[in-house]
Write a protein that holds these residues in place. Structure first.
Motif, PDB file in Angstrom:
ATOM      1  N   THR A   1      43.567  19.655  33.016  1.00 45.56           N
ATOM      2  CA  THR A   1      44.947  19.975  32.663  1.00 45.56           C
ATOM      3  C   THR A   1      45.114  21.445  32.325  1.00 45.56           C
ATOM      4  O   THR A   1      46.115  22.085  32.688  1.00 45.56           O
ATOM      5  N   LYS A   2      44.117  22.022  31.665  1.00 48.19           N
ATOM      6  CA  LYS A   2      44.211  23.413  31.242  1.00 48.19           C
ATOM      7  C   LYS A   2      43.800  24.398  32.335  1.00 48.19           C
ATOM      8  O   LYS A   2      43.986  25.595  32.175  1.00 48.19           O
ATOM      9  N   SER A   3      43.248  23.890  33.419  1.00 47.96           N
ATOM     10  CA  SER A   3      42.768  24.830  34.437  1.00 47.96           C
ATOM     11  C   SER A   3      43.355  24.528  35.805  1.00 47.96           C
ATOM     12  O   SER A   3      44.477  24.911  36.113  1.00 47.96           O
ATOM     13  N   LEU A   4      42.605  23.795  36.637  1.00 53.69           N
ATOM     14  CA  LEU A   4      42.961  23.673  38.042  1.00 53.69           C
ATOM     15  C   LEU A   4      44.192  22.830  38.291  1.00 53.69           C
ATOM     16  O   LEU A   4      44.960  23.102  39.206  1.00 53.69           O
TER      17      LEU A   4
ATOM     18  N   ASN B   1      47.254  33.456  40.406  1.00 51.74           N
ATOM     19  CA  ASN B   1      47.689  34.450  39.421  1.00 51.74           C
ATOM     20  C   ASN B   1      47.071  34.177  38.056  1.00 51.74           C
ATOM     21  O   ASN B   1      46.707  35.103  37.319  1.00 51.74           O
ATOM     22  N   LYS B   2      46.927  32.899  37.722  1.00 56.18           N
ATOM     23  CA  LYS B   2      46.313  32.542  36.452  1.00 56.18           C
ATOM     24  C   LYS B   2      44.835  32.938  36.427  1.00 56.18           C
ATOM     25  O   LYS B   2      44.317  33.419  35.409  1.00 56.18           O
ATOM     26  N   LEU B   3      44.160  32.748  37.560  1.00 54.06           N
ATOM     27  CA  LEU B   3      42.755  33.162  37.630  1.00 54.06           C
ATOM     28  C   LEU B   3      42.625  34.661  37.436  1.00 54.06           C
ATOM     29  O   LEU B   3      41.710  35.140  36.766  1.00 54.06           O
ATOM     30  N   GLY B   4      43.520  35.398  38.077  1.00 54.33           N
ATOM     31  CA  GLY B   4      43.536  36.846  37.902  1.00 54.33           C
ATOM     32  C   GLY B   4      42.819  37.615  39.002  1.00 54.33           C
ATOM     33  O   GLY B   4      41.851  37.132  39.595  1.00 54.33           O
ATOM     34  N   PHE B   5      43.312  38.796  39.264  1.00 53.62           N
ATOM     35  CA  PHE B   5      42.796  39.661  40.334  1.00 53.62           C
ATOM     36  C   PHE B   5      41.322  39.985  40.118  1.00 53.62           C
ATOM     37  O   PHE B   5      40.511  39.913  41.056  1.00 53.62           O
ATOM     38  N   ASP B   6      40.956  40.324  38.908  1.00 57.23           N
ATOM     39  CA  ASP B   6      39.565  40.728  38.647  1.00 57.23           C
ATOM     40  C   ASP B   6      38.588  39.594  38.946  1.00 57.23           C
ATOM     41  O   ASP B   6      37.520  39.827  39.523  1.00 57.23           O
TER      42      ASP B   6
ATOM     43  N   SER C   1      31.399  24.440  33.972  1.00 56.95           N
ATOM     44  CA  SER C   1      32.349  23.907  32.990  1.00 56.95           C
ATOM     45  C   SER C   1      32.908  22.564  33.436  1.00 56.95           C
ATOM     46  O   SER C   1      33.106  21.646  32.629  1.00 56.95           O
ATOM     47  N   TYR C   2      33.148  22.430  34.730  1.00 54.48           N
ATOM     48  CA  TYR C   2      33.651  21.181  35.308  1.00 54.48           C
ATOM     49  C   TYR C   2      32.641  20.056  35.088  1.00 54.48           C
ATOM     50  O   TYR C   2      32.987  18.958  34.624  1.00 54.48           O
ATOM     51  N   ILE C   3      31.390  20.329  35.403  1.00 54.96           N
ATOM     52  CA  ILE C   3      30.326  19.329  35.254  1.00 54.96           C
ATOM     53  C   ILE C   3      30.141  18.945  33.787  1.00 54.96           C
ATOM     54  O   ILE C   3      30.008  17.769  33.439  1.00 54.96           O
TER      55      ILE C   3
ATOM     56  N   GLY D   1      41.206  29.279  49.195  1.00 52.63           N
ATOM     57  CA  GLY D   1      41.632  27.879  49.240  1.00 52.63           C
ATOM     58  C   GLY D   1      40.573  26.845  48.995  1.00 52.63           C
ATOM     59  O   GLY D   1      40.908  25.664  48.862  1.00 52.63           O
ATOM     60  N   THR D   2      39.271  27.226  48.922  1.00 44.77           N
ATOM     61  CA  THR D   2      38.248  26.252  48.550  1.00 44.77           C
ATOM     62  C   THR D   2      37.768  26.448  47.110  1.00 44.77           C
ATOM     63  O   THR D   2      36.843  25.767  46.684  1.00 44.77           O
ATOM     64  N   TYR D   3      38.379  27.369  46.379  1.00 48.83           N
ATOM     65  CA  TYR D   3      37.972  27.621  44.991  1.00 48.83           C
ATOM     66  C   TYR D   3      37.983  26.315  44.205  1.00 48.83           C
ATOM     67  O   TYR D   3      38.917  25.519  44.326  1.00 48.83           O
ATOM     68  N   PRO D   4      36.947  26.063  43.392  1.00 45.90           N
ATOM     69  CA  PRO D   4      35.899  26.969  42.908  1.00 45.90           C
ATOM     70  C   PRO D   4      34.657  27.070  43.803  1.00 45.90           C
ATOM     71  O   PRO D   4      33.692  27.711  43.420  1.00 45.90           O
TER      72      PRO D   4
END
Length: 283
Positions: free
Chosen positions: A252-255, A266-271, A237-239, A218-221
């Protein structure tokens, strides 16, 4: 009989209205709640950010914030040049929140000129009745809502840190008690028996918490204590997106895509999540 306060992010943010004041604690940003606030278009928020981090930065970049008082910007996140944003020393903000908890109108601070320039309504010059030395009366802060992420909670709202978390973190997060309403997200919902077995780790009791949301990672990233590391690639990438003018496209494309927290994970993925994980149970 105790009533469950376990709910969803979309329901939890209903406690926060346009124009409310909120307090955030950098490094313990409840990102599922902050993203929901931005998606639902909350506006004119007055933010007190104890340590400026990504949650405060995203609210500021989204246009949700009218004024912000922040302490201790990190090397990664900074509110560079934004209007209505004031930097105050961490010890001043802590004293103002503590004054509210103690039930006093203000805290006395050293004569820091920058405070008087920041906000006349919150900082007033006074003279010591004992030494005639100039001081500043810093108004007690009682935000409408405190938002924070914690490692453990039960469904009734008792919230705890992990054993490995420092006493200083506990002291800071207990400042949430200054708020009229406390809304939390938690890595893990545990039984009330588990809470009782670790009472020393409790930072706020259920009587002070209005809503609890289960939000793994819940604090990602950012990282969360001993449980997982920060995603340095995402943060970079954010910076960079802020620096080169592509911030909104990046978000828009990420968080901030139109999805709930589970869909985002789920979008981030298990790995990806497992690569960041260090101790999922916090033991």
């Amino acid at each position: 009989m105790a009533i469950s306060k376990l709910t969803t992010s979309s329901e939890a943010v209903k406690f926060i209205k346009d124009g409310n004041s909120i307090v955030l604690f950098g490094g313990w940003d409840p990102m599922s709640l902050i993203c929901e606030l931005i998606r639902t278009g909350r506006s004119n928020l007055r933010v007190f950010a104890h340590s400026y981090s990504i949650g405060a930065d995203m609210l500021l970049q989204s246009g949700s914030v009218e004024t912000m008082f922040y302490s201790s910007p990190s090397k990664e996140f900074s509110p560079d040049g934004c209007d209505g944003v004031y930097s105050i020393p961490e010890e001043v903000l802590r004293s103002q929140l503590s004054a509210s908890i103690a039930g006093t109108e203000y805290a006395l601070m050293p004569n820091i000129v920058d405070l008087l320039n920041a906000s006349p309504e919150m900082y007033q010059p006074v003279v010591s009745p004992f030494t005639n030395a100039p001081q500043i009366a810093a108004a007690a802060i009682s935000p409408d809502v405190a938002l924070l992420h914690v490692p453990r909670a039960d469904i009734f709202g008792n919230i705890q840190l992990d054993p490995a978390d420092s006493c200083r973190i506990a002291e800071i997060l207990r400042l949430a008690d200054a708020a009229k309403t406390v809304v939390v997200s938690a890595e893990q919902i545990v039984s009330s028996d588990a809470i009782l077995q670790n009472q020393d780790a409790t930072i706020l009791l259920a009587s002070r918490v209005c809503a609890v949301v289960e939000a793994p990672y819940g604090t990602y990233p950012l990282g969360c204590g001993c449980r997982y590391k920060a995603d340095e690639e995402y943060i970079s990438s954010y910076i960079n997106a802020k620096a080169n003018g592509t911030y909104q496209d990046f978000i828009t494309k990420s968080l901030l895509a139109d999805m709930d927290w589970s869909a985002f994970l789920n979008k981030l993925g298990f790995d990806k999540l497992m690569a960041l994980s260090t101790n999922r149970r916090g033991e």
